[in-house]
Design an enzyme around this catalytic site. Structure first.
Site, short mmCIF file in Angstrom:
data_model
loop_
_atom_site.label_atom_id
_atom_site.label_comp_id
_atom_site.label_asym_id
_atom_site.label_seq_id
_atom_site.Cartn_x
_atom_site.Cartn_y
_atom_site.Cartn_z
N LYS A 189 0.85 -1.19 0.00
CA LYS A 189 0.00 0.00 0.00
C LYS A 189 0.89 1.24 0.00
O LYS A 189 1.93 1.25 0.66
CB LYS A 189 -0.86 0.03 1.27
CG LYS A 189 -1.99 -0.95 1.30
CD LYS A 189 -2.79 -0.80 2.59
CE LYS A 189 -3.83 -1.89 2.73
NZ LYS A 189 -4.92 -1.81 1.75
N ARG A 243 -9.78 -11.96 1.80
CA ARG A 243 -10.58 -13.03 1.21
C ARG A 243 -9.83 -14.36 1.24
O ARG A 243 -10.45 -15.42 1.27
CB ARG A 243 -11.01 -12.64 -0.21
CG ARG A 243 -9.87 -12.43 -1.17
CD ARG A 243 -10.29 -11.64 -2.42
NE ARG A 243 -10.48 -10.22 -2.14
CZ ARG A 243 -10.88 -9.32 -3.05
NH1 ARG A 243 -11.12 -9.69 -4.30
NH2 ARG A 243 -11.02 -8.06 -2.71
N1 BES Z 1 -7.92 -4.13 4.47
C1 BES Z 1 -8.14 -3.68 3.15
C2 BES Z 1 -9.47 -2.96 2.98
C3 BES Z 1 -9.64 -1.69 3.76
C4 BES Z 1 -9.34 -0.46 3.19
C5 BES Z 1 -10.13 -1.70 5.05
C6 BES Z 1 -9.51 0.70 3.90
C7 BES Z 1 -10.30 -0.53 5.77
C8 BES Z 1 -9.98 0.66 5.18
C9 BES Z 1 -8.11 -4.86 2.18
O1 BES Z 1 -7.27 -5.89 2.54
C10 BES Z 1 -7.63 -4.36 0.87
O2 BES Z 1 -6.51 -3.94 0.79
N2 BES Z 1 -8.49 -4.43 -0.13
C11 BES Z 1 -8.16 -3.99 -1.44
C12 BES Z 1 -8.63 -5.05 -2.41
C13 BES Z 1 -8.14 -4.84 -3.81
C14 BES Z 1 -6.64 -5.02 -3.88
C15 BES Z 1 -8.84 -5.84 -4.71
C16 BES Z 1 -8.87 -2.66 -1.68
O3 BES Z 1 -10.00 -2.51 -1.22
O4 BES Z 1 -8.28 -1.81 -2.31
MN MN Z 2 -5.27 -5.59 1.89
#
Ligand code: BES
Ligand code: MN
Ligand code: ZN
Length: 518
Positions: free
Chosen positions: A292, A366
């Site tokens: 990230k 997931r």
């Molecule tokens: N933990 C994150 C989702 C999240 C984002 C929770 C902001 C709380 C606040 C999750 O693991 C994630 O990174 N999801 C990605 C998925 C994508 C790579 C398909 C997302 O939502 O960008």
């Molecule tokens: Mn994630």
């Protein structure tokens, strides 16, 4: 947590640091709501006029502090806004009372003892005032410096008036509620358990990831399980490898803190139904090799909020003695980049044998949930509910206060959505459109963990659905928005970890016990 008592004393005669009265938004300005009569009398019947002079309107969450007049034994009068007054002869919604009590309790942090003279006449309103006050009087103090801690104990260094901002209100007295009334007493006892368990989840979420990792999280579950007579089993990395939990291991393998799968179960003798609750427990989500960017990882200690909610709900079910078998599955891992981390393009063999091509290591929730869902379904529960901070897309869709509810069964989705509403949590039903499934096709494995960007929250739900046994009612709560409050506190919701979904899960167990959920 604050100590809670019910009392029939009048608001005016209670000796306390503060007495809380409600004020509503009337057509011609603020009006004092039932419960505050004796305090209003001490103001010569002019409390509403005094409040109006001070600029108060009775709007939701508005707090006005006044020095107590002669005739009020408390030091301070706190008027809290309830928003619009209900229609004639109507009563205040439980959620309005919960929020008002919470806002008042927050504004009284640092004080020792406060009476809440809000309209609490029946079980539901007593429950709401108790719950709101106990949830509002929350502070995460574990990491405060020594000086602040001394203040917290009220020993030295506190302000003259005894108000140490950040130290929760110590004693909540709910006035108008009768300690000998069965319904009132039951409402207060339930509120104490529910608030304590929501606060347990908040504490876990707020604990930084250098102290809360899979092993220490599992240890916290073991110690609570011992205290409350729950079954507990912790699979460590060796047991996970032996069992073939490729999703949890694949996510955890980049970290120096190895993953865990925790099964924690409440098994009352008189239970007729079994609920399985599955929680995403990423103790820190850096994104892994699909790292990230800065600005997106500062709050990622919150990525175990689903597991915290599940854990708290299982303990609450036990403490409330509900006649339902409840099994919690906590899929715990830390998602880190390193030389041992899963690479984008790797293929994992999940628990149960399906293969997943990992196209984005940041779509890790997931993967851990897939293993846990498959494992949970093996025990043939009557229903399974997973809770996860799963997608940023759900946050974009529903904002920061509402979680999405998806399901493989329309009736069960409606039940969960309505249950959340009853519990005072905002949620919204979301679809699982079948056409989005093909975006998850992999050219080399059974499925990939990345699909179309549009509708990302639904795509994640469709991925999870593949790991739920045919015929098992399943609901998925994406709490990415409400799990962690990055803006200011409001009502009974603090900044930081909120304990999202705990109250919904507890209510769902209660409804299952009374036979009107499943
Ligand atoms: N933990 C994150 C989702 C999240 C984002 C929770 C902001 C709380 C606040 C999750 O693991 C994630 O990174 N999801 C990605 C998925 C994508 C790579 C398909 C997302 O939502 O960008
Ligand atoms: Mn994630
Ligand atoms: Zn995540």
């Amino acid at each position: 947590m604050s100590v809670l008592t019910l009392s029939t004393s009048s608001a005016a005669t209670l000796r306390a640091d503060a007495v809380v009265v409600g004020v509503a938004k009337g057509p011609e300005g603020p009006v004092v709501v039932p419960g505050g009569e004796t305090v209003d009398q001490a103001f010569g019947g002019k409390l509403a006029a005094v409040l109006e002079t001070l600029g108060a309107s009775g709007g939701e969450g508005e707090v006005t502090k006044l020095p107590a007049p002669d005739g009020v034994k408390a030091d301070l009068v706190l008027a809290v806004g309830l928003g619009d007054a209900p229609a004639k002869d109507g009563s205040y919604e439980p959620e309005a009372l919960r929020r008002a009590a919470g806002a008042a309790a927050r504004a009284l942090s640092g004080r020792k003892k406060a009476g809440f003279a809000l309209p609490a006449e029946d079980g539901a309103s007593v429950a709401a005032v108790c719950e709101g006050a106990l949830l509002g009087a929350y502070a995460f103090t574990a990491y405060r410096g020594k000086d602040d801690k001394a203040k917290g104990k009220g020993k030295k260094g506190g302000k003259k008036d005894g108000a140490d901002a950040g130290t929760p209100l110590a004693e909540v007295i709910v006035l108008g509620a009768k300690p000998r009334d069965k319904a009132h007493k039951a409402a207060a006892e339930r509120a104490e358990v529910v608030a304590a368990e929501v606060n347990r989840a908040r504490d876990l979420v707020n604990t930084p990831a250098n102290d809360l990792h899979p092993k220490s999280f599992a240890a916290a579950v073991q110690s609570a399980a011992k205290e409350h007579g729950l079954e507990v089993e912790v699979l460590d990395e060796k047991a996970l490898a032996k069992g073939g939990y490729g999703g949890i291991l694949g996510v955890g393998r980049g970290s120096a803190n190895p993953p865990r799968l925790v099964r924690v179960a409440y098994r009352p003798s008189k239970a007729k139904k079994t609920l399985a609750l599955v929680g995403k427990g990423i103790t820190y989500d850096s994104g892994g090799i699909s790292l990230k960017p800065a600005g997106h990882n500062e709050t990622m200690k919150c990525d175990m909020s689903g597991a915290a909610a599940v854990f708290a709900a299982v303990v609450a079910a036990a403490r409330l003695g509900l006649a339902v078998n409840v099994t919690g599955w906590l899929a715990l891992a830390e998602n880190m980049p390193s030389g041992t981390a899963t690479r984008p393009g790797d293929v994992l063999t999940m628990y149960g044998g399906k293969t997943v091509e990992v196209l984005n290591t940041d779509a890790e929730g997931r993967l851990v949930l897939a293993d846990a869902l498959t494992r949970a379904c093996e025990e043939k529960p009557d229903a399974v509910v997973d809770v996860a901070t799963l997608t940023g897309a759900m946050m974009l869709a529903l904002g920061g206060r509402t979680f999405g509810v998806m399901a493989n069964d329309d009736a069960f989705r409606t039940t969960v959505h309505e249950t959340a509403e009853e519990a005072g949590e905002q949620s919204w039903p979301m679809p699982l459109p079948t056409h989005l499934r093909k975006g998850l096709d992999s050219s080399i494995a059974d499925i990939s963990n990345m699909g179309e960007r549009m509708g990302g929250g639904l795509v994640a739900g469709l991925f999870l659905k593949e790991f739920v046994a045919e015929g098992t009612p399943w609901a998925h709560l994406d709490i990415a928005g409400p799990a962690f409050n990055e803006s200011g506190p409001f009502g009974y919701t603090p900044k930081g970890g909120t304990g999202s979904a705990v109250r919904t899960l507890v209510r769902l167990v209660e409804r299952t016990a009374s036979g009107d959920a499943l």
